[in-house]
Design a protein around this motif. Structure first.
Motif, PDB file in Angstrom:
ATOM      1  N   UNK A 108      53.246  -8.522  56.380  1.00 13.20           N
ATOM      2  CA  UNK A 108      53.594  -7.647  55.246  1.00 13.20           C
ATOM      3  C   UNK A 108      53.392  -8.357  53.910  1.00 13.20           C
ATOM      4  N   UNK A 128      49.707  -8.748  53.154  1.00 18.06           N
ATOM      5  CA  UNK A 128      49.087  -7.484  52.750  1.00 18.06           C
ATOM      6  C   UNK A 128      49.404  -7.125  51.300  1.00 18.06           C
ATOM      7  N   UNK A 129      50.596  -7.582  50.809  1.00 16.04           N
ATOM      8  CA  UNK A 129      50.940  -7.302  49.420  1.00 16.04           C
ATOM      9  C   UNK A 129      49.990  -7.999  48.462  1.00 16.04           C
ATOM     10  N   UNK A 188      45.732  10.873  44.965  1.00 16.18           N
ATOM     11  CA  UNK A 188      45.511   9.753  45.879  1.00 16.18           C
ATOM     12  C   UNK A 188      45.932   8.440  45.239  1.00 16.18           C
ATOM     13  N   UNK A 192      49.593   8.176  45.278  1.00 16.26           N
ATOM     14  CA  UNK A 192      50.040   7.867  46.644  1.00 16.26           C
ATOM     15  C   UNK A 192      49.855   6.379  46.939  1.00 16.26           C
ATOM     16  N   UNK A 193      48.675   5.853  46.580  1.00 12.37           N
ATOM     17  CA  UNK A 193      48.409   4.429  46.812  1.00 12.37           C
ATOM     18  C   UNK A 193      49.396   3.573  46.017  1.00 12.37           C
ATOM     19  N   UNK A 202      52.399   4.380  45.125  1.00 15.54           N
ATOM     20  CA  UNK A 202      53.735   4.439  45.730  1.00 15.54           C
ATOM     21  C   UNK A 202      53.820   3.552  46.965  1.00 15.54           C
ATOM     22  N   UNK A 203      52.752   3.550  47.762  1.00 15.93           N
ATOM     23  CA  UNK A 203      52.761   2.671  48.933  1.00 15.93           C
ATOM     24  C   UNK A 203      52.760   1.206  48.513  1.00 15.93           C
ATOM     25  N   UNK A 204      52.194   0.921  47.341  1.00 19.19           N
ATOM     26  CA  UNK A 204      52.224  -0.443  46.814  1.00 19.19           C
ATOM     27  C   UNK A 204      53.535  -0.736  46.110  1.00 19.19           C
ATOM     28  N   UNK A 205      54.406   0.270  46.042  1.00 23.68           N
ATOM     29  CA  UNK A 205      55.738   0.142  45.457  1.00 23.68           C
ATOM     30  C   UNK A 205      55.705  -0.287  44.000  1.00 23.68           C
ATOM     31  N   UNK A 244      41.657   1.910  44.058  1.00 26.16           N
ATOM     32  CA  UNK A 244      42.872   1.711  44.854  1.00 26.16           C
ATOM     33  C   UNK A 244      43.024   0.249  45.266  1.00 26.16           C
TER      34      UNK A 244
END
Lengths: 315, 236
Positions: A70, A73-74, A94, A97-98, A100-103, A145
């Motif tokens: 994890x 991957x960050x 999109x 969304x990307x 948000x997944x990357x916080x 992205x």
């Protein structure tokens, strides 16, 4: 920054990547070369934690990809081959969304999206579904992205595939700029691209690492000898005989010409430049030099020889 | 939680944006409506027994249809490669997608309240049974969905995902229908494993921890298997 140690990956018995070790330093732009199916994509997929190596370890920024997936991957931004992105989403959705997944924090996310949209030239297609975009635009959404969270490491699998020459030039400029502060690995089979952008090249073939070095090192040190070709206006036999006596010259061959001059090809040890000696000889004998150049082996040739040589023993 | 919510939002939106989901829900409502309507007046009783009797069977086909694309499509198109290289756990992807499918299932069930409302005009409807019945349907649907997601994680072919899910769910559905052929010592085991058996308890309005435990463990293990098979990328 990135280190691979004896990494092997097998797909049901076949070795796609075979005992590869190399490391990439911070700020390097590494070009990953190889014919199709050489194991480029597989290697990149292992670094990005898409799949684990069958054996060996990959360490990214001090963290093992297996144990600390994890966190690894960050740190990585990844553009897979063909930029697979949801066809039913529009570009802006999109990227949100990307993000948000990357916080990313909402305010920071909006700002980064604005920046990436500008950098990748996506202003005109923000509201369009990604499925309707041309290949070049889709590739640019993929780049956007990958860079969205400002990662230290960017891994780009054939980033210029499907782009037109202008876009390719833009992407190259972008890659060069990013390479000043980030670590980049990009794969390609377009050789001029590597020469234009990369500070270091790794060539793999059939899963094995066959070359590793700076672009000019690879082409210069390749044959282990220097080659000078010259056309002179001189009597043939005398020229060949004198040339053989020159210091440092290990071999002389006549080459055909089409302008009535005599062509010769001089081979000497690496680092031994015979051009000055040839000039002195020509002046002393009063033979005009029509043409003289040092032969540089192109990267294409290095690539072709390396990837074909290692094919022969196996077949 | 944040990651699960992000995945849930994205999946729920692509469900409600796609015509396929509406078609599937429409078919679900046509089938249940037909069976509900034809039997209601024959039975001449003011309850939803006929609807609750038929929905579990319709679910056997309806649920695989909504779960089949969830992971298989991402594998086929290759978007899974980007998704799993983002910093989120495989289990978060699975749970987010599961909850989105559950939202679609719940939305489909909400439309069947029409039956309850119309029956309540005709006679004295037992509220406890109706609430229990819906609760049971939701639990049962969730268990089916979890199995469907597992099937979708196994393959990149949506048709295969549909059929595998259908077969597994149908086996669970049939277990208590074939008790007649089972040797007596095994009957209680088969009965316990059957999805329908536990649903019948709940739809009578009896909420028993054994039934809840059954559904929750079925959901948990299916999702666990799904996340395991997502983590097992090709080549190992």
């Amino acid at each position: 920054m990135i280190e691979l140690r004896n990494v092997t990956k097998s797909y049901s018995g076949r070795r796609a990547v075979d005992d590869i070790s190399f490391s990439v330093q911070h700020g390097e732009i590494l070009g990953f070369l190889g014919p199709n199916a050489a194991g480029k994509t597989t290697t990149m997929r292992m670094i990005t934690c898409y799949m684990p190596p069958t054996s060996g370890t990959i360490v990214v920024d001090g963290m093992d990809t297996n144990e600390n997936s994890l966190e690894v991957r960050k740190k990585i931004g990844y553009l897979p081959e063909m930029a697979p992105i949801y066809a039913d989403m529009n570009v802006l959705d999109y990227l949100h969304y990307a993000g948000e997944l990357r916080r990313l924090e909402p305010a920071h996310k909006r700002q980064r999206i604005r920046e990436m949209v500008a950098v990748c030239g996506l202003e005109d297609v923000l509201g369009q579904d990604i499925g309707e975009l041309s290949k070049g635009y889709r590739q640019r959404v993929g780049l956007a992205q990958a860079m969205l969270h400002d990662p230290d490491i960017l891994i780009l699998d054939e980033p210029t595939a499907g782009l037109d020459p202008n876009q390719i030039a833009e992407i190259r400029v972008l890659i060069k700029r990013l390479g000043q502060e980030k670590t980049l690995i990009l794969s390609t089979h377009i050789l001029p691209e590597v020469q234009a952008t990369c500070s270091r090249i790794i060539i793999i073939n059939r899963g094995k690492l066959v070359a590793d070095g700076k672009p000019d090192e690879l082409s210069a040190g390749f044959h282990g000898q220097e080659i000078v070709q010259a056309h002179l206006k001189a009597p043939r036999d005398a020229l060949l005989a004198k040339a053989r006596q020159m210091t440092g010259v290990e071999g002389v061959r006549e080459i055909p010409t089409d302008d009535g001059t005599i062509g010769i090809r001089l081979e000497s040890a690496a680092g031994m430049d015979v051009r000055e000696g040839l000039w002195k000889l020509a002046v002393a004998q009063n033979w005009p030099i029509w043409e003289m150049h040092r032969e540089r082996i192109s990267l294409e040739e290095v690539f072709r020889v390396l990837t074909q040589e290692s094919e022969q023993p196996t077949s | 939680m944040h990651n699960i919510y992000t995945i849930f939002k994205k999946e729920a939106r692509s469900y409600f944006n796609s015509p396929a989901a509406y078609i599937v829900v429409t078919f679900f409502l046509i089938f249940t409506g037909y069976f509900f309507g034809t039997n209601l007046f024959l039975m001449n009783q003011a309850n939803l027994r006929t609807a609750f009797g038929i929905i579990p069977l319709v679910f056997v086909f309806f649920v695989p249809a909504i779960t089949m694309r969830l992971i298989a499509e991402e594998k086929k198109v290759g978007t899974i490669e980007l998704l799993v290289t983002y910093p989120l756990k495989d289990s978060e992807i699975i749970v987010g997608k599961f909850l989105a499918a559950l939202a679609l299932l719940a939305a489909a069930l909400i439309f069947t309240w029409v039956y309850a409302i119309s029956v309540s005009f005709l006679g004295n409807l037992d509220g406890g049974q109706v609430v229990g019945g819906y609760f049971g349907l939701l639990l049962m649907g969730a268990a089916y969905l979890a199995i469907g997601i597992f099937a979708s994680a196994l393959t990149e072919n949506q048709i295969v995902a549909f059929i595998v899910a259908l077969v597994i769910i149908f086996v669970f559905f049939l277990l208590d229908k074939i008790l007649f052929f089972i040797p007596t010592p095994l009957v209680s085991i088969f009965e316990y494993l059957s999805i329908d058996y536990h649903f019948e308890n709940i739809s009578r309005g009896v909420i028993d921890t054994r039934d809840l435990l059954y559904y929750f463990s079925l959901i948990f293990f299916s999702l666990l298997l799904a996340s395991h098979s997502l983590g097992r990328r090709k080549g190992d």
